[in-house]
Design an enzyme around this catalytic site. Structure first.
Site, PDB file in Angstrom:
ATOM      1  CE1 TYR A  81      -4.122  -1.714  -0.191  1.00 15.50           C
ATOM      2  CE2 TYR A  81      -3.007  -3.261   1.252  1.00 15.50           C
ATOM      3  CZ  TYR A  81      -4.044  -2.956   0.397  1.00 15.50           C
ATOM      4  OH  TYR A  81      -5.004  -3.900   0.130  1.00 15.50           O
ATOM      5  NE  ARG A  88      -0.165  -0.259  -6.093  1.00 14.32           N
ATOM      6  CZ  ARG A  88       1.010  -0.901  -5.977  1.00 14.32           C
ATOM      7  NH1 ARG A  88       1.197  -1.806  -5.033  1.00 14.32           N
ATOM      8  NH2 ARG A  88       2.006  -0.636  -6.801  1.00 14.32           N
ATOM      9  CD  GLN A 131     -17.659  -1.675  -6.896  1.00 16.09           C
ATOM     10  OE1 GLN A 131     -18.038  -1.345  -8.003  1.00 16.09           O
ATOM     11  NE2 GLN A 131     -17.482  -2.935  -6.561  1.00 16.09           N
ATOM     12  CG  ASN A 132     -12.496   3.027  -8.149  1.00 20.63           C
ATOM     13  OD1 ASN A 132     -12.459   1.813  -8.318  1.00 20.63           O
ATOM     14  ND2 ASN A 132     -12.974   3.856  -9.052  1.00 20.63           N
ATOM     15  CG  ASP A 178      -8.851   6.339  -7.170  1.00 22.59           C
ATOM     16  OD1 ASP A 178      -9.684   7.258  -7.222  1.00 22.59           O
ATOM     17  OD2 ASP A 178      -8.945   5.304  -7.867  1.00 22.59           O
ATOM     18  CG  HIS A 204     -14.562  -1.704  -1.624  1.00 23.35           C
ATOM     19  ND1 HIS A 204     -14.620  -2.107  -2.937  1.00 23.35           N
ATOM     20  CD2 HIS A 204     -15.655  -2.258  -1.019  1.00 23.35           C
ATOM     21  CE1 HIS A 204     -15.687  -2.866  -3.123  1.00 23.35           C
ATOM     22  NE2 HIS A 204     -16.332  -2.965  -1.974  1.00 23.35           N
ATOM     23  CB  THR A 219     -18.320  -1.477 -11.228  1.00 21.48           C
ATOM     24  OG1 THR A 219     -18.442  -2.640 -10.396  1.00 21.48           O
ATOM     25  CG2 THR A 219     -19.705  -0.922 -11.523  1.00 21.48           C
ATOM     26  CB  SER A 220     -16.878  -6.560 -13.123  1.00 23.86           C
ATOM     27  OG  SER A 220     -16.672  -6.766 -11.733  1.00 23.86           O
TER      28      SER A 220
END
Length: 230
Positions: A54, A57, A87-88, A90, A105, A171-172
């Site tokens: 992280y 990241r 859901q990101n 960043d 998240h 998003t999937s």
């Protein structure tokens, strides 16, 4: 009174800015198995690996910028009451100018105590062993790992329940419970689904417009369609 636009965003919108994801890479995230770097078990097994992952990241995030998709969503606040549910992890939505952003998240630029989940602070540099909360408990990334509860889920559902428009972008729709949020939109809510590889959404009760484009191009198309409703 402005109509309410709720936007659920996933990895696809950040990927256009150069943020690496594991969405299409067979469970690998920057060469690591996600079970090693995004689960409580991975943390317990090798916290040094998780901290370093992280930290990298966080450094990468400083090298990327919001893309056109992020910017248009922020601009839409002029005409709509916009809520971003992402859901990101960043901060690209915030940097683009969006003012109502809910992170399902967690957030890469925050950390929390391993002993007190409510002890959450901003953190923009490396996180190391010996970085403690005020009670000398180790700090960990403020990320909702696989297998952990999603604290923001109830707020996300409440926001969605009063949406006039709901956009699903990049998003999937495979990660639950986040993917189930769309089920809480009122029946009259117009749904936009932006993804270059859209899947069929089962048991959908809403009117839907599928835009099979990458996020930035799709958001531009959606903006024009939304403005026609005004």
């Amino acid at each position: 009174m402005k109509k309410k636009l709720v936007v659920l965003t996933g990895a696809g919108i950040s990927a256009e800015s150069g943020v690496k994801t594991f969405r299409d890479s067979g469970g690998l995230w920057e060469g690591h198995n996600v079970m090693d770097v995004a689960t409580p078990e991975g943390w317990n097994r090798n916290p040094a690996l998780v901290l370093d992952f992280y930290n990298q990241r966080r450094k990468q995030l400083k090298e990327v910028e919001p893309n056109l998709g992020h910017l248009i969503l922020a601009e839409l606040e002029k005409d709509f009451d916009v809520y971003i549910i992402t859901q990101n992890v960043d901060d690209l939505h915030e940097r683009a100018g969006s003012t109502n952003v809910l992170h399902l998240h967690g957030e890469l630029l925050k950390v929390r105590s391993i002993a007190n989940p409510n002890y959450i602070i901003d953190w923009k540099e490396d996180l190391n062993f010996g970085d403690f909360d005020e009670d000398k408990n180790q700090l960990r990334p403020h990320i909702v790992w696989f297998g952990e509860e999603v604290p923001a889920l109830e707020e996300a559902i409440t926001i969605t329940e009063t949406a006039d428009f709901l956009a699903v972008i990049g998003t999937s729709l495979q990660v639950y419970p986040a993917a189930g949020i769309i089920d809480y939109a009122p029946r009259k809510t117009q749904l936009f689904y932006i993804d270059p590889k859209p899947i069929k959404i089962p048991n959908l009760k809403n009117p839907i417009e599928v835009i099979p484009e990458v996020a930035s191009k799709g958001v531009e198309i959606m903006r024009n369609k939304l403005l026609s409703f005004l």
